[in-house]
Write a protein that holds these residues in place. Structure first.
Motif, PDB file in Angstrom:
ATOM      1  N   ALA A 171      50.904  38.123  36.050  1.00 21.68           N
ATOM      2  CA  ALA A 171      49.735  38.660  35.197  1.00 21.68           C
ATOM      3  C   ALA A 171      48.510  38.039  36.023  1.00 21.68           C
ATOM      4  CB  ALA A 171      50.151  38.255  33.789  1.00 21.68           C
ATOM      5  N   ARG A 172      48.700  36.864  36.129  1.00 21.08           N
ATOM      6  CA  ARG A 172      47.621  36.340  36.898  1.00 21.08           C
ATOM      7  C   ARG A 172      47.199  36.888  38.172  1.00 21.08           C
ATOM      8  NH1 ARG A 172      49.453  30.453  36.068  1.00 21.08           N
ATOM      9  NH2 ARG A 172      48.777  29.744  34.148  1.00 21.08           N
ATOM     10  N   LYS A 173      48.144  37.131  38.891  1.00 26.09           N
ATOM     11  CA  LYS A 173      48.124  38.057  40.270  1.00 26.09           C
ATOM     12  C   LYS A 173      47.533  39.101  40.095  1.00 26.09           C
ATOM     13  CE  LYS A 173      50.751  37.381  43.650  1.00 26.09           C
ATOM     14  NZ  LYS A 173      52.064  37.092  44.672  1.00 26.09           N
ATOM     15  N   SER A 174      48.284  39.877  39.166  1.00 28.64           N
ATOM     16  CA  SER A 174      47.903  41.424  38.801  1.00 28.64           C
ATOM     17  C   SER A 174      46.478  41.344  38.263  1.00 28.64           C
ATOM     18  CB  SER A 174      48.751  41.826  37.650  1.00 28.64           C
ATOM     19  OG  SER A 174      50.128  42.005  38.244  1.00 28.64           O
ATOM     20  N   LEU A 175      46.007  40.462  37.495  1.00 24.31           N
ATOM     21  CA  LEU A 175      44.673  40.583  37.080  1.00 24.31           C
ATOM     22  C   LEU A 175      43.883  40.386  38.515  1.00 24.31           C
ATOM     23  CD1 LEU A 175      42.605  40.941  34.677  1.00 24.31           C
ATOM     24  CD2 LEU A 175      42.962  38.360  34.319  1.00 24.31           C
ATOM     25  N   LEU A 176      43.844  39.332  39.077  1.00 25.64           N
ATOM     26  CA  LEU A 176      43.106  38.877  40.018  1.00 25.64           C
ATOM     27  C   LEU A 176      43.185  40.225  41.007  1.00 25.64           C
ATOM     28  CD1 LEU A 176      41.471  36.978  41.508  1.00 25.64           C
ATOM     29  CD2 LEU A 176      43.378  35.958  42.761  1.00 25.64           C
ATOM     30  N   ASN A 177      44.246  40.880  41.173  1.00 19.83           N
ATOM     31  CA  ASN A 177      44.247  42.224  42.376  1.00 19.83           C
ATOM     32  C   ASN A 177      43.385  43.256  41.650  1.00 19.83           C
ATOM     33  OD1 ASN A 177      45.897  41.022  44.381  1.00 19.83           O
ATOM     34  ND2 ASN A 177      47.774  41.806  43.250  1.00 19.83           N
ATOM     35  N   ILE A 178      43.525  43.345  40.321  1.00 19.83           N
ATOM     36  CA  ILE A 178      42.637  44.432  39.515  1.00 19.83           C
ATOM     37  C   ILE A 178      41.186  44.191  39.734  1.00 19.83           C
ATOM     38  CG2 ILE A 178      42.060  45.412  37.304  1.00 19.83           C
ATOM     39  CD1 ILE A 178      45.090  45.367  36.960  1.00 19.83           C
ATOM     40  N   VAL A 179      40.927  42.659  39.651  1.00 19.77           N
ATOM     41  CA  VAL A 179      39.485  42.376  39.408  1.00 19.77           C
ATOM     42  C   VAL A 179      38.894  42.730  41.008  1.00 19.77           C
ATOM     43  CG1 VAL A 179      38.011  40.468  39.629  1.00 19.77           C
ATOM     44  CG2 VAL A 179      39.758  40.810  37.581  1.00 19.77           C
ATOM     45  N   GLU A 180      39.519  42.242  42.004  1.00 17.56           N
ATOM     46  CA  GLU A 180      39.273  42.476  43.411  1.00 17.56           C
ATOM     47  C   GLU A 180      39.132  44.034  43.598  1.00 17.56           C
ATOM     48  OE1 GLU A 180      42.266  40.683  45.640  1.00 17.56           O
ATOM     49  OE2 GLU A 180      41.332  38.797  45.520  1.00 17.56           O
ATOM     50  N   LYS A 181      39.816  44.775  43.114  1.00 13.32           N
ATOM     51  CA  LYS A 181      39.681  46.338  43.396  1.00 13.32           C
ATOM     52  C   LYS A 181      38.303  46.719  42.590  1.00 13.32           C
ATOM     53  CE  LYS A 181      44.390  47.132  44.269  1.00 13.32           C
ATOM     54  NZ  LYS A 181      45.660  47.653  43.646  1.00 13.32           N
ATOM     55  N   LYS A 182      38.054  46.214  41.420  1.00 14.84           N
ATOM     56  CA  LYS A 182      37.131  46.851  40.600  1.00 14.84           C
ATOM     57  C   LYS A 182      35.439  46.072  40.776  1.00 14.84           C
ATOM     58  CE  LYS A 182      39.705  48.363  36.611  1.00 14.84           C
ATOM     59  NZ  LYS A 182      39.242  49.183  35.610  1.00 14.84           N
ATOM     60  N   VAL A 183      35.772  45.133  41.444  1.00 16.24           N
ATOM     61  CA  VAL A 183      34.314  44.372  41.819  1.00 16.24           C
ATOM     62  C   VAL A 183      33.817  44.669  43.156  1.00 16.24           C
ATOM     63  CG1 VAL A 183      33.184  42.004  41.959  1.00 16.24           C
ATOM     64  CG2 VAL A 183      34.897  42.492  40.058  1.00 16.24           C
ATOM     65  N   GLU A 184      32.808  44.945  43.223  1.00 17.80           N
ATOM     66  CA  GLU A 184      32.280  45.342  44.730  1.00 17.80           C
ATOM     67  C   GLU A 184      32.830  44.258  45.614  1.00 17.80           C
ATOM     68  OE1 GLU A 184      29.775  47.558  45.689  1.00 17.80           O
ATOM     69  OE2 GLU A 184      29.217  48.524  43.419  1.00 17.80           O
ATOM     70  N   PRO A 185      33.308  44.766  46.932  1.00 17.04           N
ATOM     71  CA  PRO A 185      33.700  43.517  47.852  1.00 17.04           C
ATOM     72  C   PRO A 185      32.645  42.898  48.250  1.00 17.04           C
ATOM     73  CG  PRO A 185      34.624  46.066  48.442  1.00 17.04           C
ATOM     74  CD  PRO A 185      33.613  46.007  47.151  1.00 17.04           C
ATOM     75  N   GLU A 186      31.373  43.158  48.274  1.00 14.95           N
ATOM     76  CA  GLU A 186      30.514  42.184  48.954  1.00 14.95           C
ATOM     77  C   GLU A 186      30.521  41.077  47.912  1.00 14.95           C
ATOM     78  OE1 GLU A 186      28.866  45.629  48.186  1.00 14.95           O
ATOM     79  OE2 GLU A 186      30.344  46.079  49.824  1.00 14.95           O
ATOM     80  N   LEU A 187      30.583  41.352  46.591  1.00 15.32           N
ATOM     81  CA  LEU A 187      30.430  40.221  45.724  1.00 15.32           C
ATOM     82  C   LEU A 187      31.462  39.299  45.742  1.00 15.32           C
ATOM     83  CD1 LEU A 187      29.198  42.211  42.263  1.00 15.32           C
ATOM     84  CD2 LEU A 187      27.987  40.418  43.903  1.00 15.32           C
TER      85      LEU A 187
END
Length: 194
Positions: A171-187
């Motif tokens: 769940a942590r990994k999934s959440l992190l992957n989702i965050v990475e996709k939703k947040v601008e890559p530059e950030l």
């Protein structure tokens, strides 16, 4: 002032003092409602689940043996009532926003989101949590937001401790992957280096 523990009230209820149950309802109503709201994402349904939970707990109070904390036992009833509701009403639930998610306890995503306004972070985490499957979302919620121990989560879900650890890790990994996709890559690149 002396703090009377839950078992004292449970004993009173089992001896016929139905009014003593009001203490337990008052003490745990926020916990029960919060879990229900996080799982079903509907305030109205969460209120119904909360009522159902307290009715079920009252009717089954004689089955509480004190092997775990009363709050854990009640949490388990809430969790199961939510799962039943989700199964019955699967098509009704959508990804409406969860009210006021406190994101400061999700440490694995905190460094990525540093510097983003608090409200924006809450919206991002809220959206990301809602993207997780209900089982992963509820396990993360229990561990980080309700601060249940692994043992308590095992009691609530009936999963083995190893299974809970695996599910929590995924769940942590999934959440992190989702965050990475939703947040601008530059950030992510900028804040990920700090």
């Amino acid at each position: 002032m002396t703090i009377i523990n839950d078992q004292t009230y449970i004993d009173k209820i089992l001896k016929g003092d139905a009014n003593a149950y009001a203490f337990l309802v008052e003490k745990y109503k926020v916990m029960v409602f919060s879990l229900a709201l996080k799982m079903v994402k509907s305030r109205e349904e969460a209120e119904e689940i909360s009522q159902d939970t307290f009715i079920k707990a009252y009717k089954n109070l004689s089955k509480f043996k004190g092997e775990s904390k009363f709050s854990t036992w009640l949490y388990k009833i809430t969790y199961r009532t939510c799962l039943d509701s989700l199964k019955r009403n699967k098509e009704r639930y959508n990804t409406d926003a969860i009210d006021e998610v406190t994101i400061n306890r999700i440490q694995s995503t905190d460094s990525i989101l540093e510097g983003i306004e608090r409200k924006e972070r809450a919206q991002v985490i809220n959206s990301c949590l809602l993207s997780l499957p209900e089982e992963e979302r509820s396990i993360l919620w229990m561990f980080y937001f309700e601060e249940l121990s692994l043992k308590e989560i095992v009691e609530v879900t009936d999963f083995s401790e190893a299974n809970v650890k695996v599910k929590l890790h995924r769940a942590r990994k999934s959440l992190l992957n989702i965050v990475e996709k939703k947040v601008e890559p530059e950030l992510i690149n900028h804040y990920g280096r700090k």
